[in-house]
Design a protein around this motif. Structure first.
Motif, PDB file in Angstrom:
ATOM      1  N   LYS A 100       0.813  -1.215   0.000  1.00 23.63           N
ATOM      2  CA  LYS A 100       0.000   0.000   0.000  1.00 23.63           C
ATOM      3  C   LYS A 100       0.844   1.261   0.000  1.00 23.63           C
ATOM      4  CE  LYS A 100      -3.749   0.167   2.451  1.00 23.63           C
ATOM      5  NZ  LYS A 100      -4.721   0.092   3.546  1.00 23.63           N
ATOM      6  N   ALA A 150      -2.082   7.424  -0.172  1.00 23.89           N
ATOM      7  CA  ALA A 150      -3.149   6.752   0.573  1.00 23.89           C
ATOM      8  C   ALA A 150      -4.516   6.928  -0.081  1.00 23.89           C
ATOM      9  CB  ALA A 150      -3.184   7.263   2.013  1.00 23.89           C
ATOM     10  N   SER A 164      -4.221   3.965  -2.518  1.00 24.26           N
ATOM     11  CA  SER A 164      -3.962   2.618  -1.986  1.00 24.26           C
ATOM     12  C   SER A 164      -4.943   2.200  -0.900  1.00 24.26           C
ATOM     13  CB  SER A 164      -2.528   2.536  -1.462  1.00 24.26           C
ATOM     14  OG  SER A 164      -2.310   3.437  -0.404  1.00 24.26           O
ATOM     15  N   ASP A 165      -5.563   3.148  -0.208  1.00 29.01           N
ATOM     16  CA  ASP A 165      -6.529   2.775   0.839  1.00 29.01           C
ATOM     17  C   ASP A 165      -7.761   2.099   0.259  1.00 29.01           C
ATOM     18  OD1 ASP A 165      -4.955   3.671   2.877  1.00 29.01           O
ATOM     19  OD2 ASP A 165      -6.102   5.493   3.293  1.00 29.01           O
ATOM     20  N   HIS A 166      -7.988   2.264  -1.045  1.00 37.70           N
ATOM     21  CA  HIS A 166      -9.163   1.669  -1.679  1.00 37.70           C
ATOM     22  C   HIS A 166      -8.781   0.633  -2.736  1.00 37.70           C
ATOM     23  CE1 HIS A 166     -11.455   4.822   0.324  1.00 37.70           C
ATOM     24  NE2 HIS A 166     -10.556   5.681  -0.127  1.00 37.70           N
TER      25      HIS A 166
END
Length: 239
Positions: A46, A51, A54-56
């Motif tokens: 990630k 973010a 990469s958070d999703h």
């Protein structure tokens, strides 16, 4: 001379600067040496992209038989940590267990580029030879099991903690573009003063032109970034 080992997932970037000696890692190490703690691998994967992306994203982790999905995402991006043997088979560092190439392929890249890395990795871990791996890849491309590369395919490789090469400073925050062209001439890659580095996806070193001609043309273009994915400045020296 600057060269790019196009991973395909990943990877994959190769060595920039003096290439590693081919006999430094002449053979595959025990599989366990390529594996990571699950939580640590998810975090490293990630860290390849900001973010907000990469958070999703879907996150893959490496197991003894290949990549498996650890996190199911919603935005079409796929993040993973590439190992050296997931990329070009003539890269001198391909068997180095230290290689940890954190990457996030976008939705246009994932069906082709992530799929290629997953297939090559699984076959390599199953003990297949390079020739057998390439035959299987060609069959998957012919049958459209792995579809042709889409326009707009790219990859984030902006992790502060990646280990891309034993050379130089071992890491370089960058983004990559996957393009279905034979070489980088029309992009001005590798020219004096150009910020772009480029190379053939299938093979790193000269001497494989005939084999590459039997495969769909894919070039990889690398653009260094001024910051890591977490926003901290990225200082680019040698690698």
């Amino acid at each position: 001379m600057k060269t790019l080992n196009a991973l395909a997932a990943l990877f994959l970037i190769g060595s920039i600067g003096t290439p590693a000696r081919a006999d430094d890692h002449a053979h595959m190490a025990p599989v366990a040496s390529y594996l990571m703690d699950r939580t640590a691998e998810i975090a490293l994967a990630k860290s390849a992209a900001p973010a907000a992306i990469s958070d999703h994203a879907t996150v893959l982790i490496l197991t003894r038989t290949g990549y498996e999905t650890a996190v199911k995402g919603t935005n079409g991006f796929v993040c993973y940590v590439g190992r050296g043997f997931g990329g070009a088979p003539d890269w001198p560092e391909r068997w180095d267990p230290s290689i940890r190439a954190a990457a996030c392929d976008n939705p246009q890249a994932a069906p082709t580029m992530t799929a290629l890395i997953k297939l090559r990795t699984a076959l390599t871990l199953a003990g297949k030879t390079d020739a057998e791996v390439m035959d299987r890849i060609k069959a998957a491309l012919r049958s459209k099991e792995i579809p042709p590369l889409q326009a707009g395919a790219m990859c984030y490789m902006m992790s502060k903690n990646a280990y891309l090469s034993a050379q130089g400073e071992h890491n370089m925050a960058h983004i990559m573009f996957y393009v279905p062209v034979k070489d980088g001439a029309t992009w001005g890659a590798n020219e004096k003063g150009s910020p772009l580095m480029g190379g053939n996806y299938w093979y790193l070193m000269p001497g494989h032109e005939a084999e590459a001609a039997t495969l769909p043309p894919i070039s990889v273009f690398l653009q260094p970034t001024s910051a890591y994915a977490d926003g901290t400045p990225a200082m680019h020296g040698s690698m």
